[in-house]
Motif scaffolding. Structure first.
Motif, PDB file in Angstrom:
ATOM      1  N   VAL A   1       1.052  -1.243   0.004  1.00 24.81           N
ATOM      2  CA  VAL A   1      -0.211   0.038  -0.049  1.00 24.81           C
ATOM      3  C   VAL A   1       0.898   1.351  -0.043  1.00 24.81           C
ATOM      4  O   VAL A   1       0.601   2.210  -0.819  1.00 24.81           O
ATOM      5  CB  VAL A   1      -0.877   0.135   1.239  1.00 24.81           C
ATOM      6  N   LEU A   2       1.937   1.288   0.830  1.00 24.44           N
ATOM      7  CA  LEU A   2       2.864   2.414   0.744  1.00 24.44           C
ATOM      8  C   LEU A   2       3.587   2.610  -0.377  1.00 24.44           C
ATOM      9  O   LEU A   2       3.674   3.755  -0.717  1.00 24.44           O
ATOM     10  CB  LEU A   2       3.735   1.979   2.012  1.00 24.44           C
ATOM     11  N   ALA A   3       3.991   1.529  -1.094  1.00 25.03           N
ATOM     12  CA  ALA A   3       4.604   1.429  -2.306  1.00 25.03           C
ATOM     13  C   ALA A   3       3.626   2.282  -3.424  1.00 25.03           C
ATOM     14  O   ALA A   3       4.184   3.184  -4.054  1.00 25.03           O
ATOM     15  CB  ALA A   3       4.939   0.338  -2.610  1.00 25.03           C
ATOM     16  N   ARG A   4       2.427   1.959  -3.212  1.00 26.68           N
ATOM     17  CA  ARG A   4       1.407   2.489  -4.323  1.00 26.68           C
ATOM     18  C   ARG A   4       1.421   3.938  -4.063  1.00 26.68           C
ATOM     19  O   ARG A   4       1.378   4.835  -4.931  1.00 26.68           O
ATOM     20  CB  ARG A   4       0.191   1.740  -4.301  1.00 26.68           C
ATOM     21  N   ASP A   5       1.188   4.126  -2.751  1.00 30.98           N
ATOM     22  CA  ASP A   5       0.964   5.823  -2.336  1.00 30.98           C
ATOM     23  C   ASP A   5       1.985   6.638  -2.724  1.00 30.98           C
ATOM     24  O   ASP A   5       1.866   7.835  -2.851  1.00 30.98           O
ATOM     25  CB  ASP A   5       0.678   5.667  -0.768  1.00 30.98           C
ATOM     26  N   THR A   6       3.221   5.803  -2.543  1.00 27.84           N
ATOM     27  CA  THR A   6       4.538   6.739  -3.082  1.00 27.84           C
ATOM     28  C   THR A   6       4.943   6.836  -4.406  1.00 27.84           C
ATOM     29  O   THR A   6       5.986   7.044  -4.933  1.00 27.84           O
ATOM     30  CB  THR A   6       5.689   6.532  -2.250  1.00 27.84           C
ATOM     31  N   GLY A   7       3.900   6.205  -5.288  1.00 28.11           N
ATOM     32  CA  GLY A   7       4.169   6.333  -6.784  1.00 28.11           C
ATOM     33  C   GLY A   7       4.949   4.976  -7.503  1.00 28.11           C
ATOM     34  O   GLY A   7       5.126   5.050  -8.454  1.00 28.11           O
ATOM     35  N   ASP A   8       5.212   3.941  -6.414  1.00 24.83           N
ATOM     36  CA  ASP A   8       6.035   2.725  -7.110  1.00 24.83           C
ATOM     37  C   ASP A   8       4.930   1.844  -7.392  1.00 24.83           C
ATOM     38  O   ASP A   8       5.021   0.803  -6.670  1.00 24.83           O
ATOM     39  CB  ASP A   8       6.985   2.232  -5.907  1.00 24.83           C
ATOM     40  N   GLU A   9       4.258   1.906  -8.290  1.00 21.52           N
ATOM     41  CA  GLU A   9       3.178   0.873  -8.660  1.00 21.52           C
ATOM     42  C   GLU A   9       3.723  -0.641  -9.161  1.00 21.52           C
ATOM     43  O   GLU A   9       3.112  -1.640  -8.668  1.00 21.52           O
ATOM     44  CB  GLU A   9       2.285   1.523 -10.000  1.00 21.52           C
ATOM     45  N   PRO A  10       4.775  -0.352 -10.090  1.00 21.01           N
ATOM     46  CA  PRO A  10       5.240  -1.866 -10.135  1.00 21.01           C
ATOM     47  C   PRO A  10       5.739  -2.509  -8.917  1.00 21.01           C
ATOM     48  O   PRO A  10       5.355  -3.668  -8.704  1.00 21.01           O
ATOM     49  CB  PRO A  10       6.426  -1.401 -11.137  1.00 21.01           C
ATOM     50  N   GLY A  11       6.445  -1.803  -8.125  1.00 19.42           N
ATOM     51  CA  GLY A  11       6.705  -2.463  -6.765  1.00 19.42           C
ATOM     52  C   GLY A  11       5.766  -2.886  -5.840  1.00 19.42           C
ATOM     53  O   GLY A  11       5.639  -3.980  -5.308  1.00 19.42           O
ATOM     54  N   ALA A  12       4.379  -2.207  -5.858  1.00 20.40           N
ATOM     55  CA  ALA A  12       3.553  -2.518  -5.098  1.00 20.40           C
ATOM     56  C   ALA A  12       2.588  -3.924  -5.528  1.00 20.40           C
ATOM     57  O   ALA A  12       2.218  -4.532  -5.011  1.00 20.40           O
ATOM     58  CB  ALA A  12       2.484  -1.395  -5.091  1.00 20.40           C
ATOM     59  N   VAL A  13       2.753  -3.884  -7.009  1.00 22.13           N
ATOM     60  CA  VAL A  13       2.117  -5.129  -7.599  1.00 22.13           C
ATOM     61  C   VAL A  13       2.947  -6.308  -7.484  1.00 22.13           C
ATOM     62  O   VAL A  13       2.223  -7.273  -7.268  1.00 22.13           O
ATOM     63  CB  VAL A  13       1.833  -5.084  -9.055  1.00 22.13           C
ATOM     64  N   ALA A  14       4.260  -6.209  -7.555  1.00 22.45           N
ATOM     65  CA  ALA A  14       5.016  -7.371  -7.491  1.00 22.45           C
ATOM     66  C   ALA A  14       4.954  -7.826  -5.963  1.00 22.45           C
ATOM     67  O   ALA A  14       4.926  -8.942  -5.732  1.00 22.45           O
ATOM     68  CB  ALA A  14       6.378  -6.916  -7.772  1.00 22.45           C
ATOM     69  N   LEU A  15       4.977  -7.162  -5.103  1.00 21.27           N
ATOM     70  CA  LEU A  15       5.061  -7.401  -3.775  1.00 21.27           C
ATOM     71  C   LEU A  15       3.655  -8.175  -3.312  1.00 21.27           C
ATOM     72  O   LEU A  15       3.464  -9.107  -2.620  1.00 21.27           O
ATOM     73  CB  LEU A  15       5.142  -6.123  -2.648  1.00 21.27           C
ATOM     74  N   ALA A  16       2.399  -7.491  -3.521  1.00 24.29           N
ATOM     75  CA  ALA A  16       1.266  -7.878  -3.381  1.00 24.29           C
ATOM     76  C   ALA A  16       0.700  -9.233  -4.093  1.00 24.29           C
ATOM     77  O   ALA A  16       0.286 -10.035  -3.699  1.00 24.29           O
ATOM     78  CB  ALA A  16       0.022  -6.951  -3.853  1.00 24.29           C
ATOM     79  N   THR A  17       1.595  -9.380  -5.194  1.00 28.48           N
ATOM     80  CA  THR A  17       1.466 -10.753  -6.067  1.00 28.48           C
ATOM     81  C   THR A  17       1.921 -11.789  -5.244  1.00 28.48           C
ATOM     82  O   THR A  17       1.417 -12.794  -4.918  1.00 28.48           O
ATOM     83  CB  THR A  17       1.971 -10.566  -7.631  1.00 28.48           C
ATOM     84  N   GLU A  18       3.103 -11.730  -4.818  1.00 29.02           N
ATOM     85  CA  GLU A  18       3.650 -12.643  -3.964  1.00 29.02           C
ATOM     86  C   GLU A  18       3.101 -12.649  -2.703  1.00 29.02           C
ATOM     87  O   GLU A  18       2.797 -13.999  -2.352  1.00 29.02           O
ATOM     88  CB  GLU A  18       5.230 -12.093  -3.760  1.00 29.02           C
ATOM     89  N   VAL A  19       2.481 -12.017  -1.933  1.00 25.37           N
ATOM     90  CA  VAL A  19       1.805 -12.253  -0.833  1.00 25.37           C
ATOM     91  C   VAL A  19       0.624 -13.019  -1.089  1.00 25.37           C
ATOM     92  O   VAL A  19      -0.053 -13.718  -0.304  1.00 25.37           O
ATOM     93  CB  VAL A  19       1.248 -10.615  -0.197  1.00 25.37           C
ATOM     94  N   HIS A  20       0.006 -12.447  -2.260  1.00 25.92           N
ATOM     95  CA  HIS A  20      -1.357 -13.446  -2.715  1.00 25.92           C
ATOM     96  C   HIS A  20      -1.149 -14.779  -2.926  1.00 25.92           C
ATOM     97  O   HIS A  20      -1.708 -15.615  -2.407  1.00 25.92           O
ATOM     98  CB  HIS A  20      -1.828 -12.623  -4.075  1.00 25.92           C
ATOM     99  N   ARG A  21       0.063 -15.014  -3.427  1.00 27.20           N
ATOM    100  CA  ARG A  21       0.448 -16.302  -3.692  1.00 27.20           C
ATOM    101  C   ARG A  21       0.845 -17.272  -2.327  1.00 27.20           C
ATOM    102  O   ARG A  21       0.487 -18.360  -2.215  1.00 27.20           O
ATOM    103  CB  ARG A  21       1.641 -16.327  -4.535  1.00 27.20           C
ATOM    104  N   TRP A  22       1.545 -16.463  -1.505  1.00 30.32           N
ATOM    105  CA  TRP A  22       1.733 -17.260  -0.263  1.00 30.32           C
ATOM    106  C   TRP A  22       0.557 -17.460   0.628  1.00 30.32           C
ATOM    107  O   TRP A  22       0.347 -18.415   1.209  1.00 30.32           O
ATOM    108  CB  TRP A  22       2.688 -16.378   0.514  1.00 30.32           C
ATOM    109  N   ALA A  23      -0.506 -16.406   0.584  1.00 30.31           N
ATOM    110  CA  ALA A  23      -1.521 -16.468   1.385  1.00 30.31           C
ATOM    111  C   ALA A  23      -2.515 -17.704   0.800  1.00 30.31           C
ATOM    112  O   ALA A  23      -3.146 -18.387   1.708  1.00 30.31           O
ATOM    113  CB  ALA A  23      -2.239 -15.311   1.171  1.00 30.31           C
TER     114      ALA A  23
END
Length: 262
Positions: A213-235
């Motif tokens: 969320v913080l990555a998205r809020d600070t303009g790093d959308e690719p980083g936000a998506v990459a991190l969330a994708t891995e969190v989703h996979r693990w979850a």
């Protein structure tokens, strides 16, 4: 020949809680149930039943299971000592809190204040204040009153990484809401680290989502998506259905730090 074993309750509780932290919730409660079935000592059985109930209450946040109420009813309160009865009452309050989100209830606050007033040690005092913060935040919608309680929780978190993680997580949320991204990042990164140190697998994943969320809020959308994708996979892999649902929403543009539409 029948084999017998002597059960060390403290070691059994530590093993079950370790399994629960690792997102092996059914194994944890199954271990406690099996051990309790072989005991004739009522106080020991009550302690194991209480631990199983606490695990059920905690796991609901991640797995979506709903057996906390039944587990709490199974605990023989009369067989517990004073601290055990405090823990059981507090577990009931924590269970009820989940059902009161955004449903103003001053009685829940009053009960939490009584737990703070009667806490038998500093760690439990910290947890009582943490829940007072949550109740102000998410039940009474009195956001201004919550941080002081999280600070009290943090001040009493020595030796309890799970409490420290929770306090920093929610203080970071208030910093994030205020637009203080630097403070939010510092608090959320520490919450992630201490949760991992405690072995809290599902909670560490949920914390990583906040960093996305913080990555998205600070303009790093690719980083936000990459991190969330891995969190989703693990979850999904560990059966943390609630986290998987939140990350899926995040990947479709939903901010998990905001309450759902009324």
């Amino acid at each position: 020949m029948t084999a017998t074993a002597t059960i060390c309750v403290d070691e059994l509780l530590a093993a079950a809680r370790g399994l629960a932290l690792a997102a092996r919730w059914e194994q944890a409660t199954g271990l406690l149930d099996a051990a309790a079935a072989g005991l004739s000592d009522s106080p020991a059985r009550a302690v194991l039943a209480l631990a199983a109930a606490e695990i059920a209450v905690d796991s609901a946040w991640y797995s979506g299971t709903e057996d906390g109420a039944g587990r709490l009813c199974e605990v023989d309160e009369d067989a517990l000592d004073d601290t055990g009865r405090w823990d059981l009452g507090f577990a009931r309050l924590r269970y009820e809190y989940r059902g009161k989100l955004r449903k103003p209830d001053s009685d829940l606050r009053d009960r939490a204040e009584r737990f703070a007033a009667t806490a038998p040690d500093a760690r439990r005092l910290g947890w009582a204040h943490h829940y007072l913060g949550l109740i102000h935040d998410n039940v009474l919608e009195d956001r201004a009153a919550a941080p002081a309680h999280y600070e009290r929780a943090l001040a009493n978190a020595a030796g309890d990484d799970l409490l420290r993680r929770e306090a920093q997580r929610h203080l970071g949320d208030h910093a994030h809401e205020a637009g203080n991204h630097a403070e939010a990042r510092e608090r959320w990164q520490e919450a992630t680290a201490v949760g991992a140190r405690a072995g809290l697998v599902a909670g560490t994943l949920s914390q990583q989502l906040l960093l996305a969320v913080l990555a998205r809020d600070t303009g790093d959308e690719p980083g936000a998506v990459a991190l969330a994708t891995e969190v989703h996979r693990w979850a999904e892999a560990i059966g943390a259905a609630r986290i998987a649902e939140l990350t899926s929403g995040f990947l479709h543009g939903v901010d998990p730090t905001q309450p759902p539409p009324a």
